[in-house]
Write a protein that holds these residues in place. Structure first.
Motif, PDB file in Angstrom:
ATOM      1  N   ASP A  51      -2.946 -18.466  -2.384  1.00  0.00           N
ATOM      2  CA  ASP A  51      -3.650 -17.576  -3.654  1.00  0.00           C
ATOM      3  C   ASP A  51      -4.441 -16.452  -2.945  1.00  0.00           C
ATOM      4  O   ASP A  51      -5.466 -16.224  -3.739  1.00  0.00           O
ATOM      5  N   GLY A  52      -3.947 -15.938  -1.803  1.00  0.00           N
ATOM      6  CA  GLY A  52      -4.694 -14.706  -1.295  1.00  0.00           C
ATOM      7  C   GLY A  52      -5.800 -15.101  -0.292  1.00  0.00           C
ATOM      8  O   GLY A  52      -6.634 -14.265  -0.116  1.00  0.00           O
ATOM      9  N   ASP A  88      -7.665 -17.110   2.780  1.00  0.00           N
ATOM     10  CA  ASP A  88      -7.397 -17.764   3.963  1.00  0.00           C
ATOM     11  C   ASP A  88      -8.050 -18.790   4.485  1.00  0.00           C
ATOM     12  O   ASP A  88      -9.400 -18.824   4.527  1.00  0.00           O
ATOM     13  N   ALA A 127      -2.852 -20.117   4.216  1.00  0.00           N
ATOM     14  CA  ALA A 127      -3.270 -19.120   3.307  1.00  0.00           C
ATOM     15  C   ALA A 127      -2.843 -19.558   1.913  1.00  0.00           C
ATOM     16  O   ALA A 127      -1.672 -20.342   1.845  1.00  0.00           O
TER      17      ALA A 127
END
Ligand SMILES: O=C(O)c1cccc(O)c1O
Length: 542
Positions: A140-141, A143, A138
């Protein structure tokens, strides 16, 4: 599968190739061989530092061994010379390990950016018939494993997903390395090394086929101009997959010279300034908006930036006033760089006076970079006047990968690349970039093809027509504005709803329009085409 550039893309005619070899530009080196030689020459020097979350370092010997073991593991899993592998990694040490492993077996990295999402990745996987995709778990947030699963479902050719970190249902990259069975049957120097991404003007990104020979020359030339040597400590601030931080002179140039590459996980001063201090960074490359932020933050920082000797700024328009402020604020030299992943790179020079450095975008690396500045009929304009920049030379491609129709438009019959930039040339050979003829938005160095965004917005049921244009922005240089004509029978939309629609389609966030305006009609040109120029000037702040 062949790696010969002439097959999947046009290559240099034999007489040019001979000339470039005879002149010593193409020296028969490969990236795999280059790392091997550096590891033999100075095994214990630090090649690479990944400072986060825990500081990891690689000596040249360690990087070389790691590349060997990963290459052997890739081969054991069926990845072969000529295969394409989409590499989408942020600035982590594994990025460098993976690409050198692929170079060593002659598989071609396809450099995706961390910001790319479903739209872009689907295109890279299917268009290149990629056999593998390398991702972080993952970032920067987001997945990346879920996106990878979707890509595997859709692309039968995509057999492997390698994950840096927690692999989920895929394979951990850390499981791949194994003992090499023998020497690798690597690529020849004239063969392709990787596929780089074009900024694009028409829909999806075109792929840029670069050979070991030609790219190596651009590194060597860049190193000489920038003064890169074994003492250079280079901070990779921009995403490592971009052509600028990779090759101008970039992390590959610094490894070529035996220096040290430090990977910054983020580009902001709060992350980068402590790294400059701690790692005694001497050189880095920034896009103009970042150069502005650094320039503003430097005078008040508690961090010692005195190791910095040279900051390169390029990728988008850099205002003269911002350029003037950089050297005093950062206490180092500024060099402007105007380059393109297709090839040609221009630098101001270390011995240029300040006026030249702040008012021009430099001159080409090579005496054999041919420059033509032409009018709309391809006739040369008088010296010193503005025109379209065409170029041909020892590290500028002769065609995109598997794109014959596009190539017919983007190259002249005698092999000059139509850059799409409007420039003029000063008596000393330096170029001044005046603007752009191609339909592209340059958002702080990230290039956007309006057509790609338009096609997404057109898919909205309430939208009748759309035109995406650049508007000036004090910080980014340009931002994107979508003019939308709604269907007469449609419920009114809000700008936020349009942006959300684009984002939900799965596209890099930098391509989501910054502004959306609803209009009844577009300005028309004489031939009934939408006048982008008119839309742009309608959007100029008054
Ligand atoms: O693509 C670019 O914008 C660019 C800028 C500076 C240097 C380069 O090599 C580039 O490719």
């Amino acid at each position: 599968m062949t790696l010969t550039p002439g097959v999947d893309a046009p290559t240099w005619p034999a007489e040019f190739a001979e000339r470039y070899r005879a002149a010593g530009y193409w020296r028969g080196e490969t990236f795999g061989g280059m790392l091997r030689e550096r590891a033999a020459a100075h095994p214990d020097r630090t090649a690479l530092v990944d400072p986060a979350p825990e500081r990891r370092t690689w000596t040249y010997r360690e990087l070389d061994e790691r590349a060997d073991r990963l290459a052997a593991g890739f081969l054991a899993r069926g990845i072969r010379k000529g295969d394409r592998v989409v590499v989408q990694l942020p600035n982590v040490g594994e990025f460098v390990e993976v690409v050198f492993a692929l170079f060593r077996i002659g598989a071609l990295p396809v450099y995706a950016l961390p910001a790319h999402r479903e739209t872009e990745i689907a295109h890279f996987c299917s268009f290149t018939e990629a056999v593998a995709y390398v991702v972080p778990d993952a970032h920067d947030g987001f997945d990346h494993r879920a996106l990878a699963s979707l890509m595997r479902e859709r692309n039968p050719a995509l057999q492997h997903v390698f994950v840096v970190g927690d692999p989920g249902e895929h394979t951990a990259l850390s499981e791949v390395p194994c003992e090499p069975a023998g020497p690798f049957d690597g690529p020849a120097p004239h063969e392709l090394a990787f596929l780089q991404l074009s900024g694009g003007t028409t829909g999806l990104n075109k792929l840029i086929p670069r050979t070991h020979d030609d790219y190596m020359y651009s590194l060597r030339g860049s190193n000489e101009i920038c003064g890169v040597d074994a003492g250079t400590r280079f901070l990779v601030v921009l995403p490592a997959a971009h052509n600028f931080p990779m090759s101008s002179p970039g992390w590959l140039g610094v490894l070529y010279a035996g220096g040290t590459v430090v990977l910054a996980p983020r580009p902001d001063p709060a992350t980068a300034f402590p790294l400059v201090e701690r790692e005694r960074i001497t050189m880095t490359g920034l896009v103009p908006p970042l150069a502005l932020v650094w320039t503003d933050a430097a005078p008040a920082t508690a961090h010692d930036l005195s190791s910095l000797e040279l900051v390169l700024v390029g990728g988008a328009k850099y205002s003269e006033s911002a350029a003037r402020r950089l050297e005093p604020a950062l206490g180092c030299r500024l060099m402007q760089v105007f380059g393109m992943a297709e090839g040609l790179v221009n630098y101001t020079r270390l011995d240029d006076d300040t006026e030249t450095v702040v008012t021009t975008q430099g001159r080409p690396i090579s005496p054999d970079d041919e420059i033509r500045i032409v009018d709309d009929e391809d006739d040369d304009v008088p010296e010193g006047e503005f025109g379209h920049l065409l170029t041909r030379g020892p590290y500028t491609i002769r065609g995109y990968w598997r794109a014959p129709e596009h190539n017919a438009r983007s190259f002249t019959g005698d092999g000059f690349y139509r850059t799409g930039d409007i420039v003029r040339r000063l008596p000393g050979g330096h170029l001044v970039v005046e603007g752009r003829a191609k339909d592209q938005i340059n958002r702080g160095g990230e290039k956007i093809a309006p057509e790609e965004v338009e096609n997404i917005i057109l898919a909205h049921p309430a939208v009748h027509d759309v035109s995406v244009v650049a508007v000036p922005d004090a910080y980014l240089g340009e931002r994107s504005l979508a003019y939308v004509i709604l269907r007469t029978d449609a419920e009114p939309l809000t700008p936020v709803a349009v942006k959300r629609f684009v984002r939900e389609r799965g596209i890099a966030a930098y391509k989501v329009p910054d502004l959306v305006e609803f209009v009844d009609a577009f300005p028309q040109t004489g031939v009934g085409k939408i006048s982008k120029k008119h839309l742009r000037s309608a959007a100029e702040p008054s």
